[in-house]
Design a protein around this motif. Structure first.
Motif, PDB file in Angstrom:
ATOM      1  N   GLU A  80       6.548   3.385   9.057  1.00 43.01           N
ATOM      2  CA  GLU A  80       6.894   4.060   7.808  1.00 43.01           C
ATOM      3  C   GLU A  80       5.659   4.293   6.941  1.00 43.01           C
ATOM      4  N   MET A  81       4.720   3.387   7.008  1.00 35.41           N
ATOM      5  CA  MET A  81       3.467   3.558   6.272  1.00 35.41           C
ATOM      6  C   MET A  81       2.758   4.829   6.725  1.00 35.41           C
ATOM      7  N   ILE A  82       2.699   5.032   8.035  1.00 35.61           N
ATOM      8  CA  ILE A  82       2.091   6.244   8.590  1.00 35.61           C
ATOM      9  C   ILE A  82       2.866   7.473   8.115  1.00 35.61           C
ATOM     10  N   GLN A  83       4.191   7.418   8.226  1.00 33.41           N
ATOM     11  CA  GLN A  83       5.034   8.564   7.887  1.00 33.41           C
ATOM     12  C   GLN A  83       4.932   8.942   6.408  1.00 33.41           C
ATOM     13  N   LEU A  84       4.998   7.945   5.528  1.00 33.81           N
ATOM     14  CA  LEU A  84       5.054   8.229   4.099  1.00 33.81           C
ATOM     15  C   LEU A  84       3.696   8.560   3.495  1.00 33.81           C
ATOM     16  N   HIS A  85       2.614   8.164   4.172  1.00 37.56           N
ATOM     17  CA  HIS A  85       1.283   8.544   3.689  1.00 37.56           C
ATOM     18  C   HIS A  85       0.897   9.966   4.103  1.00 37.56           C
ATOM     19  N   GLY A  86       1.562  10.485   5.106  1.00 33.91           N
ATOM     20  CA  GLY A  86       1.234  11.834   5.537  1.00 33.91           C
ATOM     21  C   GLY A  86      -0.059  11.877   6.341  1.00 33.91           C
ATOM     22  N   LEU A 141       0.825  -1.209   0.000  1.00 38.57           N
ATOM     23  CA  LEU A 141       0.000   0.000   0.000  1.00 38.57           C
ATOM     24  C   LEU A 141       0.858   1.258   0.000  1.00 38.57           C
ATOM     25  N   THR A 142       1.982   1.196   0.690  1.00 44.30           N
ATOM     26  CA  THR A 142       2.867   2.361   0.750  1.00 44.30           C
ATOM     27  C   THR A 142       3.541   2.604  -0.600  1.00 44.30           C
ATOM     28  N   VAL A 143       3.973   1.544  -1.252  1.00 46.64           N
ATOM     29  CA  VAL A 143       4.583   1.686  -2.576  1.00 46.64           C
ATOM     30  C   VAL A 143       3.565   2.247  -3.574  1.00 46.64           C
ATOM     31  N   GLU A 144       2.337   1.722  -3.534  1.00 45.62           N
ATOM     32  CA  GLU A 144       1.293   2.215  -4.435  1.00 45.62           C
ATOM     33  C   GLU A 144       1.047   3.710  -4.226  1.00 45.62           C
ATOM     34  N   TYR A 145       1.003   4.123  -2.971  1.00 44.22           N
ATOM     35  CA  TYR A 145       0.739   5.533  -2.672  1.00 44.22           C
ATOM     36  C   TYR A 145       1.901   6.418  -3.130  1.00 44.22           C
ATOM     37  N   SER A 146       3.130   5.913  -2.994  1.00 40.51           N
ATOM     38  CA  SER A 146       4.286   6.718  -3.390  1.00 40.51           C
ATOM     39  C   SER A 146       4.317   6.956  -4.896  1.00 40.51           C
ATOM     40  N   LYS A 147       3.616   6.130  -5.665  1.00 39.40           N
ATOM     41  CA  LYS A 147       3.537   6.327  -7.116  1.00 39.40           C
ATOM     42  C   LYS A 147       2.417   7.295  -7.494  1.00 39.40           C
ATOM     43  N   GLN A 148       1.460   7.484  -6.572  1.00 42.80           N
ATOM     44  CA  GLN A 148       0.306   8.332  -6.860  1.00 42.80           C
ATOM     45  C   GLN A 148       0.483   9.761  -6.351  1.00 42.80           C
ATOM     46  N   ARG A 149       1.139   9.903  -5.220  1.00 39.96           N
ATOM     47  CA  ARG A 149       1.277  11.232  -4.614  1.00 39.96           C
ATOM     48  C   ARG A 149       2.395  12.008  -5.294  1.00 39.96           C
ATOM     49  N   HIS A 150       2.083  13.227  -5.706  1.00 37.41           N
ATOM     50  CA  HIS A 150       3.053  14.061  -6.411  1.00 37.41           C
ATOM     51  C   HIS A 150       3.500  15.253  -5.555  1.00 37.41           C
ATOM     52  N   GLN A 151       4.780  15.546  -5.656  1.00 39.26           N
ATOM     53  CA  GLN A 151       5.347  16.783  -5.107  1.00 39.26           C
ATOM     54  C   GLN A 151       6.389  17.295  -6.092  1.00 39.26           C
ATOM     55  N   PHE A 152       6.396  18.601  -6.268  1.00 42.08           N
ATOM     56  CA  PHE A 152       7.330  19.230  -7.205  1.00 42.08           C
ATOM     57  C   PHE A 152       7.198  18.638  -8.602  1.00 42.08           C
ATOM     58  N   GLY A 153       5.946  18.261  -8.939  1.00 39.46           N
ATOM     59  CA  GLY A 153       5.659  17.820 -10.290  1.00 39.46           C
ATOM     60  C   GLY A 153       6.029  16.390 -10.609  1.00 39.46           C
ATOM     61  N   ARG A 154       6.328  15.585  -9.597  1.00 43.52           N
ATOM     62  CA  ARG A 154       6.692  14.195  -9.870  1.00 43.52           C
ATOM     63  C   ARG A 154       6.246  13.309  -8.704  1.00 43.52           C
ATOM     64  N   PRO A 155       6.056  12.007  -8.935  1.00 34.45           N
ATOM     65  CA  PRO A 155       5.667  11.104  -7.841  1.00 34.45           C
ATOM     66  C   PRO A 155       6.747  11.067  -6.765  1.00 34.45           C
TER      67      PRO A 155
END
Length: 323
Positions: free
Chosen positions: A278-284, A212-226
């Motif tokens: 890390e899941m909590i941290q990286l999902h924000g 779930l964390t990997v999937e979210y890291s591909k969807q969430r964008h910052q500075f114009g990129r995942p």
């Protein structure tokens, strides 16, 4: 790790059923026979081994399924088999194999495995057991007291609130409860079985939290990129991947010895706690909302770590004494 075609089919069947059933226990028992896995064929079961139990536990851990598999199909069944009492096994194991819920009560309020909470006085059980898996709804209630296993029907049961809402626990109080002696039980060996299956469950939960964390890291964008494209996060994901894979390896090695069961309990507890954190941290911010499952994996991580003894207690079984 390699699995047979039958074991792979078991895993796939359990995963598909869990994906479609909101209340999976009846179907898991009727269609797949998970409650009968550890029961020998002569008592109406499937006579499967530890690997099959762990495969099911891993899939249940992925979705945090609140089913009585660990407490009933694993603990209760192995406790009965450990007594060597054929009469009790012939009477109770067929019911457990069909999905009747069983529970084993032993621990006190501190949750220590080596300190049974109950004692036998004049053929009756006295005491209060805590953290009994599905103890409030069990039709077959077993209790460990004075080194033996007893069957008890008269007890006060209260479901206890827990941080992990996906794990059903109960407090069971025995007040001069008539007890039926079933036979001696090696609590250490029973603990090792429980830890091996729990470790597989923890590995499954860690794997899903990582996915779930990997999937979210591909969807969430910052500075114009995942965000998953940033080098720093790639390193963190790589570290989590290693944790997940080593947790699975430790879990499936656990049945080989008591020491490896302790290793699995320690490593899988720490791996799940780390991945969930890390899941909590990286999902924000979304990770701390009720709508997102991240908090459930975090709670499962910390609740499971204390079940059957804390990692620190099991670490003492692994490392040599400083003396």
């Amino acid at each position: 790790m390699t699995f047979t075609a039958e074991q792979d089919a078991l895993r796939d069947s359990v995963r598909k059923l869990l994906d479609r059933e909101a209340d999976p226990w009846p179907e898991l028992c009727e269609q797949i026979g998970v409650a009968a896995l550890a029961v020998p064929e002569r008592f109406g079961g499937l006579g499967a081994g530890m690997t099959e139990l762990q495969l099911v536990a891993e899939e249940l851990g992925r979705v945090l399924a609140d089913v009585p598999f660990l407490g009933s199909a694993v603990l209760a069944v192995h406790a009965l088999l450990a007594t060597g009492n054929d009469e009790a096994c012939e009477r109770l194991l067929p019911r457990l194999a069909e999905g009747t819920v069983g529970a084993v009560a032993w621990t006190d309020a501190d949750g220590r495995w080596d300190t049974p909470a109950c004692r036998v006085v004049d053929s009756s059980v006295e005491g209060e057991a805590h953290y009994v898996l599905h103890g409030d709804e069990a039709e077959i209630l077993l209790v460990v007291a004075d080194g033996s296993l007893y069957e008890v029907s008269d007890a006060r049961r209260v479901r206890t609130p827990a941080m992990d809402e996906t794990r059903r626990l109960a407090r069971v109080r025995f007040e001069s409860a008539p007890a039926r002696l079933l036979g001696p039980v090696d609590l250490g060996a029973l603990r090792d079985v429980a830890c091996a299956v729990l470790a597989a469950e923890q590995a499954g939960a860690a794997a899903r939290a990582f996915e779930l964390t990997v999937e979210y890291s591909k969807q969430r964008h910052q500075f114009g990129r995942p965000i998953g494209g940033f080098q720093a996060l790639k390193h963190r994901m790589a570290d989590l991947h290693v944790l997940v894979e080593t947790a699975r390896s430790a879990a499936y090695a656990a049945p080989e010895s008591s020491r490896l069961a302790a290793v699995a309990k320690v490593h899988c507890s720490e791996a799940l706690a780390t991945v969930a954190g890390e899941m909590i941290q990286l999902h924000g911010g979304i990770a701390i909302t009720w709508e997102h499952p991240a908090h459930r994996y975090f709670k499962r991580a910390h609740g499971a770590a204390r079940l059957f003894g804390s990692p620190g207690e099991h670490l003492a079984r692994v490392r040599p004494s400083l003396a």
